[in-house]
Design an enzyme around this catalytic site. Structure first.
Site, PDB file in Angstrom:
ATOM      1  N   CYS A  84       0.824  -1.224   0.000  1.00 50.31           N
ATOM      2  CA  CYS A  84       0.000   0.000   0.000  1.00 50.31           C
ATOM      3  C   CYS A  84       0.845   1.254   0.000  1.00 50.31           C
ATOM      4  CB  CYS A  84      -0.953   0.007   1.193  1.00 50.31           C
ATOM      5  SG  CYS A  84      -0.129   0.211   2.777  1.00 50.31           S
ATOM      6  N   CYS A 127      -6.942 -10.552   7.080  1.00 45.81           N
ATOM      7  CA  CYS A 127      -5.536 -10.311   7.415  1.00 45.81           C
ATOM      8  C   CYS A 127      -4.640 -11.440   6.917  1.00 45.81           C
ATOM      9  CB  CYS A 127      -5.378 -10.219   8.930  1.00 45.81           C
ATOM     10  SG  CYS A 127      -5.696 -11.808   9.749  1.00 45.81           S
ATOM     11  N   LEU A 277      13.018  13.729  -2.257  1.00 50.50           N
ATOM     12  CA  LEU A 277      13.728  12.463  -2.405  1.00 50.50           C
ATOM     13  C   LEU A 277      12.845  11.395  -1.781  1.00 50.50           C
ATOM     14  CD1 LEU A 277      16.483  13.636  -3.276  1.00 50.50           C
ATOM     15  CD2 LEU A 277      17.517  12.140  -1.572  1.00 50.50           C
ATOM     16  N   PHE A 357      10.550   0.058  16.486  1.00 46.10           N
ATOM     17  CA  PHE A 357      10.342   1.028  15.425  1.00 46.10           C
ATOM     18  C   PHE A 357       9.492   0.374  14.344  1.00 46.10           C
ATOM     19  CE2 PHE A 357      12.267   4.868  13.329  1.00 46.10           C
ATOM     20  CZ  PHE A 357      11.557   4.761  12.152  1.00 46.10           C
ATOM     21  N   LEU A 424      20.970  14.777   1.992  1.00 45.98           N
ATOM     22  CA  LEU A 424      21.759  14.088   3.020  1.00 45.98           C
ATOM     23  C   LEU A 424      22.451  12.906   2.346  1.00 45.98           C
ATOM     24  CD1 LEU A 424      22.452  13.552   6.025  1.00 45.98           C
ATOM     25  CD2 LEU A 424      20.313  12.271   6.177  1.00 45.98           C
ATOM     26  N   GLU A 825     -23.663  -3.837  11.305  1.00 44.60           N
ATOM     27  CA  GLU A 825     -25.047  -4.242  11.565  1.00 44.60           C
ATOM     28  C   GLU A 825     -26.023  -3.178  11.061  1.00 44.60           C
ATOM     29  OE1 GLU A 825     -25.838  -5.539  15.552  1.00 44.60           O
ATOM     30  OE2 GLU A 825     -27.994  -5.304  15.342  1.00 44.60           O
ATOM     31  N   ARG A 903     -29.317  -3.295  27.215  1.00 41.73           N
ATOM     32  CA  ARG A 903     -28.458  -4.445  27.528  1.00 41.73           C
ATOM     33  C   ARG A 903     -27.483  -4.098  28.651  1.00 41.73           C
ATOM     34  NH1 ARG A 903     -26.957  -9.596  25.686  1.00 41.73           N
ATOM     35  NH2 ARG A 903     -28.623  -9.632  24.169  1.00 41.73           N
ATOM     36  N   THR A1033     -32.822  -8.405  22.477  1.00 45.95           N
ATOM     37  CA  THR A1033     -33.791  -7.873  23.437  1.00 45.95           C
ATOM     38  C   THR A1033     -35.025  -7.343  22.705  1.00 45.95           C
ATOM     39  OG1 THR A1033     -32.455  -5.882  23.491  1.00 45.95           O
ATOM     40  CG2 THR A1033     -32.191  -7.405  25.328  1.00 45.95           C
ATOM     41  N   GLU A1284     -20.155 -13.080  21.785  1.00 49.63           N
ATOM     42  CA  GLU A1284     -19.950 -11.896  22.614  1.00 49.63           C
ATOM     43  C   GLU A1284     -19.514 -12.182  24.056  1.00 49.63           C
ATOM     44  OE1 GLU A1284     -23.136  -8.693  21.282  1.00 49.63           O
ATOM     45  OE2 GLU A1284     -23.983 -10.694  21.395  1.00 49.63           O
TER      46      GLU A1284
HETATM   47  C1  LIG Z   1       3.407   2.420   9.782  1.00 47.50           C
HETATM   48  C2  LIG Z   1       4.540   3.352  10.093  1.00 47.50           C
HETATM   49  C3  LIG Z   1       5.193   3.233  11.293  1.00 47.50           C
HETATM   50  C4  LIG Z   1       6.240   4.103  11.615  1.00 47.50           C
HETATM   51  N1  LIG Z   1       6.850   3.955  12.813  1.00 47.50           N
HETATM   52  C5  LIG Z   1       7.830   4.807  13.160  1.00 47.50           C
HETATM   53  C6  LIG Z   1       8.466   4.668  14.426  1.00 47.50           C
HETATM   54  O1  LIG Z   1       8.177   3.754  15.201  1.00 47.50           O
HETATM   55  N2  LIG Z   1       9.408   5.581  14.755  1.00 47.50           N
HETATM   56  C7  LIG Z   1       9.759   6.592  13.917  1.00 47.50           C
HETATM   57  O2  LIG Z   1      10.637   7.361  14.256  1.00 47.50           O
HETATM   58  N3  LIG Z   1       9.195   6.722  12.693  1.00 47.50           N
HETATM   59  C8  LIG Z   1       8.227   5.866  12.311  1.00 47.50           C
HETATM   60  N4  LIG Z   1       7.627   6.013  11.081  1.00 47.50           N
HETATM   61  C9  LIG Z   1       8.048   7.089  10.184  1.00 47.50           C
HETATM   62  C10 LIG Z   1       8.921   6.639   8.998  1.00 47.50           C
HETATM   63  O3  LIG Z   1       8.930   5.289   8.804  1.00 47.50           O
HETATM   64  C11 LIG Z   1      10.336   7.024   9.123  1.00 47.50           C
HETATM   65  O4  LIG Z   1      10.447   8.394   9.282  1.00 47.50           O
HETATM   66  C12 LIG Z   1      11.187   6.530   7.965  1.00 47.50           C
HETATM   67  O5  LIG Z   1      12.484   6.348   8.422  1.00 47.50           O
HETATM   68  C13 LIG Z   1      11.170   7.405   6.728  1.00 47.50           C
HETATM   69  O6  LIG Z   1      12.006   6.828   5.732  1.00 47.50           O
HETATM   70  P1  LIG Z   1      11.566   6.671   4.219  1.00 47.50           P
HETATM   71  O7  LIG Z   1      12.725   6.187   3.470  1.00 47.50           O
HETATM   72  O8  LIG Z   1      10.361   5.853   4.086  1.00 47.50           O
HETATM   73  O9  LIG Z   1      11.228   8.169   3.889  1.00 47.50           O
HETATM   74  P2  LIG Z   1      10.522   8.817   2.642  1.00 47.50           P
HETATM   75  O10 LIG Z   1       9.050   8.850   2.846  1.00 47.50           O
HETATM   76  O11 LIG Z   1      10.981   8.196   1.381  1.00 47.50           O
HETATM   77  O12 LIG Z   1      11.095  10.291   2.797  1.00 47.50           O
HETATM   78  C14 LIG Z   1      10.884  11.002   3.981  1.00 47.50           C
HETATM   79  C15 LIG Z   1      11.431  12.425   3.902  1.00 47.50           C
HETATM   80  O13 LIG Z   1      12.834  12.426   3.944  1.00 47.50           O
HETATM   81  C16 LIG Z   1      13.373  13.080   2.815  1.00 47.50           C
HETATM   82  N5  LIG Z   1      14.606  12.400   2.449  1.00 47.50           N
HETATM   83  C17 LIG Z   1      14.797  11.074   2.378  1.00 47.50           C
HETATM   84  N6  LIG Z   1      16.080  10.805   2.098  1.00 47.50           N
HETATM   85  C18 LIG Z   1      16.704  11.989   1.979  1.00 47.50           C
HETATM   86  C19 LIG Z   1      18.028  12.368   1.694  1.00 47.50           C
HETATM   87  N7  LIG Z   1      18.974  11.484   1.476  1.00 47.50           N
HETATM   88  N8  LIG Z   1      18.298  13.681   1.648  1.00 47.50           N
HETATM   89  C20 LIG Z   1      17.354  14.594   1.841  1.00 47.50           C
HETATM   90  N9  LIG Z   1      16.086  14.283   2.118  1.00 47.50           N
HETATM   91  C21 LIG Z   1      15.772  13.010   2.195  1.00 47.50           C
HETATM   92  C22 LIG Z   1      12.286  12.978   1.797  1.00 47.50           C
HETATM   93  O14 LIG Z   1      12.402  13.934   0.808  1.00 47.50           O
HETATM   94  C23 LIG Z   1      11.059  13.131   2.635  1.00 47.50           C
HETATM   95  O15 LIG Z   1      10.803  14.465   2.926  1.00 47.50           O
HETATM   96  C24 LIG Z   1       6.600   5.134  10.716  1.00 47.50           C
HETATM   97  C25 LIG Z   1       5.940   5.247   9.500  1.00 47.50           C
HETATM   98  C26 LIG Z   1       4.915   4.372   9.180  1.00 47.50           C
HETATM   99  C27 LIG Z   1       4.226   4.521   7.871  1.00 47.50           C
HETATM  100  S1  FES Z   2      -8.631  -9.960  10.789  1.00 43.15           S
HETATM  101 FE1  FES Z   2      -7.502 -11.754  11.063  1.00 43.15          FE
HETATM  102  S2  FES Z   2      -8.920 -13.293  10.628  1.00 43.15           S
HETATM  103 FE2  FES Z   2     -10.104 -11.479  10.596  1.00 43.15          FE
HETATM  104  S1  FES Z   3      -3.050  -1.871   3.836  1.00 45.74           S
HETATM  105 FE1  FES Z   3      -0.950  -1.728   3.787  1.00 45.74          FE
HETATM  106  S2  FES Z   3      -0.384  -1.913   5.806  1.00 45.74           S
HETATM  107 FE2  FES Z   3      -2.519  -1.753   5.932  1.00 45.74          FE
END
Ligand SMILES: Cc1cc2nc3c(=O)[nH]c(=O)nc-3n(C[C@H](O)[C@H](O)[C@H](O)COP(=O)(O)OP(=O)(O)OC[C@H]3O[C@@H](n4cnc5c(N)ncnc54)[C@H](O)[C@@H]3O)c2cc1C
Ligand code: FES
Ligand code: FES
Length: 1352
Positions: A84, A127, A277, A357, A424, A825, A903, A1033, A1284
């Site tokens: 996704c 799931c 990026l 994380f 970076l 429901e 209930r 009920t 339930e």
């Molecule tokens: C379900 C879920 C759970 C998460 N859990 C956590 C968590 O527990 N803890 C936490 O801290 N974060 C969490 N995050 C946030 C996220 O995962 C992190 O911030 C992740 O490290 C971002 O990395 P990415 O490569 O996916 O970033 P991207 O989405 O690809 O980019 C993020 C940003 O960084 C910039 N960027 C990337 N690389 C560079 C570069 N080299 N130079 C300049 N800019 C750059 C991009 O332009 C953008 O603005 C979560 C996110 C999700 C969706």
């Molecule tokens: S969400 Fe896991 S079996 Fe329904």
């Molecule tokens: S649909 Fe992608 S993680 Fe939930």
């Protein structure tokens, strides 16, 4: 926005996108930069096995395996990835394996698919494909040395709302070397339980060893790694051929540029300074999807070696900014193993943060640079990198520079010191030095895969050989708009000795430095402030412990032994479990499957992705998509609705407003007090105003955002129960149930106590959101709807009403749902009616599957309750009188709220006999989306209040709570407050069995001893009963129908009024039909539930569907059986097919209708007489927890559940319901929190912010026992309802937490009864354990500020 760069000059010519899906090569010349892999798989390739559960990386339903040849490693690496979030364009030269690619029922199932199904780990199955693919990927990377810890890590990013997780782990344990407890079944073969290990919930009764396993591992297909799908050889050649990896795709709004050299990247960045990026897209993807951001140019550095390089330097380890977190973790782990502990303190802290994380799917793609550059205030890595003094290399066409990650790097909210044009390049994580101590802590609502509330890293370096502070860094996330260093405090501590005085000074200084505005975003302000001190205190103790362990350090203050446990990092133990049930009687025919643990009949199809859910139905040729337009105001007049902009947007076909409704705009399941589409007034945020129909979901959603609605706000805006009480905003009638003489009861009582509790609401979080496909049939106003609903008949009648056609023109069809839990429901009709209007207007098929955030916004959930009580009781603990008032937050319409309140009142005494009682229920009308049915239907809230006063009574008497509960338990023949006689009462048996199986008294003694020895961690224990009334009920709903056809080839088509949402109803109905007809289940098929086969069905709800539909199926089958009897008698040696054929040739009707209505039901509130319930289900659970008093977190250590399900129709399904219900209750009472703004806006609209229990929340020891020898004369084959009743048993975890909190309070000199609201979140638990640290952070005076969120 044209790029005229130098790719061709440098030899880097843009390539077409090449990827392989399940071994098939795909070349895309025109890939859409905005398309995710998931949309591509589902919509373009028709691979619908991969599911959409949230679109934000939080549920894992979309997990696929991505395999790539990595030139650095010279091998293929496989990663589980969230489809996704993965942009299609990011998958150049990748092999994607989806659930369809590894096996199918039609050909051969894969062992990973088979084992989850046979172990009963798939209920609704939504799931399941994601879980299968997480496991499959793990096995592809590691087949021989697999440990359960690896399996659990692999599932950190997967959620399941049905199973309670235990069976999934149990099934997959078979791939590991670890063997679990057999639950006493192997007594003869040296079972641990038979060897006197009774302290673990023992089995002592020899007959219990007769329980057969819920599944048989010898049935499993062996795992044969040599049979796996190979990495496509052509892809291997392409990867090795050194293709540049350059891509350039221009989409409707976005340009994707993927250069292959650093120079090209920098040039592009200089040309497009605003370009993003994108590496993992786990941040950008969320911003685009949910925050309405648009980034017209994307730069993808996927093929640039410098950004992926890892180098060990003299200072530390240098990671290229695009290194994934998985890569960072693996490299640091190897380094920790290779170097001395002195050098690796920082690395260990990073690893500790990475443990919690996100989930593995995110860590596999998210880059370290992405985390830094997002500059999120709650980043988990930034505090560590800052406290460690990490260095960043920034680079642009102008050159490179190295900057320190200190207070000058993060400038403000999501802003850094990086200049436009710069990127970076890499991050240096330094070695620690001698004398340095370094720790990181993360506090989140849920331990696994959750974002932080407060996250911190702390570093102290001592003058060599002393405990005098030379250098100190304290960094915090979650305390400001960006990660910050507590520089003032750190400075004050330099030169001081590590000891009590330093601690005092640090805490008072931190309390001053780390302040928060009382209205700060994120709320929990007092808790967050307290955490900054608590976490410092943990660091202080941790360093003290290490110093004590070190040799040669001068005068270290002694670490008190009772503080030691506060220094321990969370240690996860693999759960073990026991399931016990009564085997079928000896002599039951082998073919008779009633009472046997038969697998859910769709489980294998669910595990292979072949099971078809509503949104998996292939698109009709001219099909269109719909998106809702909803109110952004809680209470307002609509002044105007302007669709002109929306109509001009790409792909838009039409907008639908109230004027397009040909019939009635009034709707509602009981009272027609709602609008299908708001016309002049909105009464909640999320109120549906209209819809946009377009050629794709994305186009429809974008255009929906462009519809401009002008509002004039109306006052008052009533959001909370307290608002409603103040404004006397109640739905009528106000219900009361009263029995005995209340005043006399209070007069006789030795003591009277008053109290209150608030119980938060709950989101259903069915993994499959609401979905409808409406197909006009072109004549007579006929329309066919495919809907994910528990209530086909209600959908039919409400759609007919709004279209202005008779119900006979509307057919509603339900194949299966990906979970319902009451949420589908009545509220599913909100969407179905709108989709039907659109389809009717356009005379074209229209589909809408709500996104998770839309679903959570519009559909309501479990009612929050506020209970006030006055209880009179004797010295012995016996309750004499109880006066209760309940208030529920119903939202903006009545929906089912009155029945929910009824209930709650029917369960106000839970399982206790109270001679004088009165309960009064107010249903509050507020400006929130209407709340609705949810597993338990008010019962859990009613009983929760009961257990709250019960625990207060025990606490005030200083008596053990189980003793007070026990003496008040009902006995056989007593009357409920509503004058129903309790016969067949098994409560006492459940209680005694639970006490003994859980070893309650031994545990209690052990806990007392533990609590005496530990100040900052406490254990708690509680045993809680439940009694749950079975039946609707509303009496008229207690009816059901069935239609059974036997075809001339002997196959049987069974239809009944119930819907399948994972609870195994269809499987049970086939078991019933199989017994009556005497044919194998394989001959019986259920295709779907539909309004044109069985009419006027009651919703599948109230746990009664097996009882009602089972009896209707039995009735229909008995009719057919009778008709076939003469042919059996005539030809006893003949086959089923012979009898059917002969009957057919004799012109016997081989189709029959069955019907059932529950006898003797009906209750009158005026006279408090009649029977509201057919019978009661009983159960008892005992739970043990451990809390961390400094952070408020808790661990679920143990739960034993004893449940009376009568003679189980299918013990595997029933145990699944018990465990699934228990875990859902655990979410309700300890974890799940819906957070609303004071203006009624729901913040928690996805798994990112709304946390349901995850794999790691299962109790470490879990025993489920179905009560033996307890036939129920009132339901089919002596069974009982089970959906339930078990949910409330999870309150045992809540009261175990409360018990542990009591112990902490008693250390602080507080012994009186205290209020603890539900859920017992870390915030509530921490704030209920006052100590000198929390006293440094007093809350702001209520009323002096506007809070960020309110308790509704
Ligand atoms: C379900 C879920 C759970 C998460 N859990 C956590 C968590 O527990 N803890 C936490 O801290 N974060 C969490 N995050 C946030 C996220 O995962 C992190 O911030 C992740 O490290 C971002 O990395 P990415 O490569 O996916 O970033 P991207 O989405 O690809 O980019 C993020 C940003 O960084 C910039 N960027 C990337 N690389 C560079 C570069 N080299 N130079 C300049 N800019 C750059 C991009 O332009 C953008 O603005 C979560 C996110 C999700 C969706
Ligand atoms: S969400 Fe896991 S079996 Fe329904
Ligand atoms: S649909 Fe992608 S993680 Fe939930």
């Amino acid at each position: 926005m044209t790029w005229t760069g130098t790719w061709s000059e440098s030899g880097s010519v843009a390539e077409p996108l090449v990827l392989f899906v399940n071994g098939r090569k795909i070349v895309e010349n025109d890939a859409d930069p905005e398309m995710t892999l998931l949309t591509y798989l589902r919509r373009k390739l028709g691979l619908t096995g991969t599911k959409l559960g949230c679109a934000e990386g939080g549920c894992g339903a979309c997990t696929v395996m991505v395999s790539r040849f990595h030139p650095q490693h010279q091998r293929v690496l496989h990663h589980a990835v969230n489809a996704c979030l993965a942009p299609l364009c990011s998958l150049h030269l990748s092999a994607i394996t989806t659930v369809e690619g590894i096996g199918s029922v039609a050909q051969k199932v894969h062992p990973v698919q088979e084992r989850i199904a046979r172990a009963h780990g798939s209920q609704c199955g939504f799931c399941t494909p994601g879980i299968v693919m997480s496991m499959y990927t793990l096995l592809r990377n590691n087949t021989t040395q697999l440990k359960m810890a690896d399996v659990e890590e692999a599932f950190q990013g997967n959620l399941c709302r049905c199973t309670g997780y235990r069976p999934i782990l149990e099934g997959y344990k078979t791939f590991t070397k670890e063997v679990g407890c057999c639950g006493g079944r192997g007594v003869a073969n040296g079972c641990c339980l038979a060897n006197g290990n009774e302290a673990d919930g023992s089995l002592t009764n020899g007959s219990e060893a007769e329980s057969v396993p819920l599944f048989n591992t010898s049935d499993f297909l062996p795992m044969d790694p040599t049979q796996e799908v190979i990495f496509p050889p052509e892809l291997m050649s392409l990867s090795k051929a050194g293709l540049s990896g350059c891509l350039r795709f221009q989409g409707e709004r976005v340009l994707w540029l993927q250069p292959s050299t650093l120079d090209e990247l920098l040039l592009l960045k200089s040309q497009h300074q605003d370009a993003k990026l994108v590496v993992g897209n786990t941040e950008v993807g969320i911003e685009v999807k949910f925050k309405n951001m648009l980034y017209p140019v994307i730069l993808a550095p996927a093929f640039i070696p410098e950004l992926h390089a890892v180098e060990h330097t003299e200072e530390g380890v240098l990671f290229g900014a695009a290194c994934s977190l998985t890569c960072v973790g693996a490299e640091l782990k190897a380094t920790v193993d290779a170097l001395t502990p002195d050098q690796t303190q920082v690395f260990k802290a990073v690893l500790e943060q990475l443990r919690w994380f996100a989930g593995l799917q995110i860590r596999n793609v998210a880059a370290i640079g992405g985390n830094i550059m997002t500059a999120s205030p709650i980043s988990d890595l930034n505090p560590v990198l800052m406290a460690a003094g990490s260095k960043l290399t920034l680079i642009s066409t102008e050159g490179r520079r190295v900057v320190q990650m200190d207070s000058s790097f993060f400038l403000s909210y999501r802003k850094t010191a990086v200049q436009p044009g710069e990127i970076l390049l890499n991050v240096l994580i330094p070695y620690s030095t001698q004398g340095q101590h370094f720790s990181a802590f993360k506090q989140a609502p849920r331990r696994e895969d959750d974002i932080s509330i407060v996250t911190t890293a702390m570093s102290v370096t001592f003058v060599t050989g002393t405990t005098v502070v030379k250098d100190m860094k304290l960094s915090y996330g979650g305390m400001a708009p960006m990660t910050v260093l507590a520089n003032q405090t750190a400075r004050k501590l330099i030169g001081r000795r590590w000891g009590e005085e330093l601690l005092q000074q640090a805490c008072s200084s931190l309390a001053e430095e780390m302040t928060l505005d009382p209205s700060a975003p994120g709320g929990m302000v007092t808790y967050r402030r307290t955490l900054t001190l608590s976490l410092f205190y943990k660091f202080y103790l941790t360093v003290l412990r290490r110093l004590q362990e070190e040799e040669g350090v001068d005068s270290v203050e002694k670490l008190r032994p009772d503080c030691l446990s506060a220094t321990e990092l969370y240690h996860h133990e693999t759960p073990s479990s026991i399931q016990l049930y009564q085997a079928v009687p000896k002599g039951q025919r082998q073919e008779d499957v009633v009472g046997r643990p038969m697998m859910h009949l769709s489980a294998l199809k669910q595990a292979t992705g072949e099971a078809v859910y509503c949104d998996d139905i292939p698109m009709y040729k001219n099909e269109l998509h719909l998106a809702l337009v909803t109110s952004t105001k809680a209470h307002a007049q609509i002044l105007s609705i302007d669709v002109s902009e929306a109509e001009k947007m790409p792909g838009v076909v039409t907008c639908v407003l109230a004027k397009d409704i040909p019939g009635s705009n009034r709707t509602g399941p009981i009272l027609l007090d709602e609008t299908v589409l708001a016309e002049d007034r909105v009464t909640c945020v999320g109120h549906i105003i209209g819809a946009v129909v377009a050629d794709s979901q994305l186009h429809a959603q974008r255009a929906a955002k462009a519809v401009r609605v002008k509002y004039q706000e109306i006052h008052p805006v009533i959001i909370t129960i307290q608002d409603a009480i103040a404004a006397q905003s109640f739905f009528q009638p106000i219900r009361t149930i009263q029995r005995g003489d209340l005043e006399a009861g209070f007069r006789q009582a030795d003591h009277i106590l008053e109290g209150e509790i608030h119980i938060g609401g709950q989101e259903h979080f069915y993994l499959e959101t609401n979905v409808t496909v409406a197909v006009p049939r072109g004549e007579d106003g006929e329309i066919e709807l495919f809907v994910s609903t528990q209530s086909a008949a209600k959908t039919q009648s409400l759609v007919a009403m709004c279209l202005g056609v008779p119900s006979s023109r509307v057919v509603v069809r339900v194949k299966r749902m990906g979970g319902g839990f009451g949420g589908k429901e009545s509220r599913s009709t909100l969407l179905s009616t709108v989709v039907a209007i659109a389809a009717n207007k356009l005379k074209q098929p229209v589909r809408c599957m709500l996104d998770r955030d839309e679903d959570m916004l519009v559909s309501g959930g479990r009612h929050p309750f506020y209970g006030k009580y006055k209880v009179g009781y004797m010295d012995s603990g016996k309750i004499l009188a109880l006066d209760l008032t309940y208030y529920s937050n119903a939202g903006n319409s009545l929906d089912l709220s009155l029945s929910v309140m009824e209930r709650a009142l029917f369960h106000m005494e839970n399982s206790y006999s109270i001679p004088n009682i009165r309960g009064c229920g107010f249903v509050c009308r507020t400006n929130l989306p209407s709340n609705t049915a949810f597993r338990g239907f008010g019962g859990p809230q009613g009983m929760m209040v009961a257990e709250s006063w019960m625990s207060d009574v025990a606490q005030s008497l200083g008596k053990p709570a189980e003793e007070v509960r026990r003496i008040n338990l009902y006995v056989q023949g007593e009357l409920t407050p509503f004058n129903q006689v309790l016969d067949q009462l098994t409560l006492e048996r459940c209680w005694e069995e639970c006490l003994s199986r859980s070893n309650y008294h031994q545990r209690r003694a052990a806990i007392q001893s533990y609590n005496r020895q530990n100040r900052w961690t406490k254990q708690g224990l509680a045993i809680i009963p439940t009694k749950f009334g079975i039946g609707f009920t509303a009496t008229f709903l207690n009816q059901a129908g069935a239609l059974v056809h036997i075809y001339t080839d002997g196959s049987v088509l069974l239809t009944h009024g119930g819907t399948e949402m994972g609870q195994g109803l269809h499987t049970k109905m086939i078991q019933v039909a199989s017994r009556v007809l005497g044919v194998s289940c394989s001959k019986i098929h259920i295709s779907e539930t539909s309004t044109n086969t069985v009419p006027n069905t009651s919703p599948t709800a109230a746990s009664a569907s097996s009882d009602l539909n089972g009896a209707a199926v039995q009735n229909a089958c008995e009719i057919l059986q009778k008709r076939l009897e003469p042919y059996k008698t005539k030809n006893p040696k003949g086959s089923w097919e012979d009898w059917v054929k002969n009957a057919y040739y004799d012109r016997v009707n081989l189709s029959a209708n069955g019907f059932y209505k529950t006898p003797d039901l009906g209750y009158n509130f005026e006279t408090n007489s009649g029977r509201p319930f057919n019978y009661f289900s009983y159960g008892v659970a005992c739970s043990e927890v451990e809390i961390d008093c400094l952070t408020g977190s808790h661990k679920n250590l143990h739960s034993t559940i004893v449940m009376d399900v009568g003679h189980s129709l299918n013990p595997a399904i029933d145990i699944g319901q018990v465990e699934g219900g228990f875990m859902q209750g655990l979410g309700l009472f300890t974890l799940e929190e819906l957070r609303y703004s004071p203006q009624g806006f729901l913040y928690t609209r996805g798994p990112g912010m709304y946390k349901i229990p995850a794999f790691g929340d299962i109790p470490t020891q879990l025993t489920v026992s179905l009560l033996r020898d307890a036939p129920n004369v009132k339901a089919i084959y002596a069974s009982k309802a089970v959906g339930e009743p078990p949910l409330f048993l999870a309150s045992s975890v809540f009261f175990a937490i409360k018990d542990a909190v009591s112990s902490s309070r008693s250390d602080a000199g507080l012994s009186a009864a205290f209020r603890l609201d539900s859920p017992a979140t870390p915030e509530r638990v921490r704030m209920a354990c006052p100590d000198p640290l929390s006293s440094l952070c007093p809350p702001a005076a209520p009323g002096s500020f506007i809070p960020w969120d309110v308790q509704v």
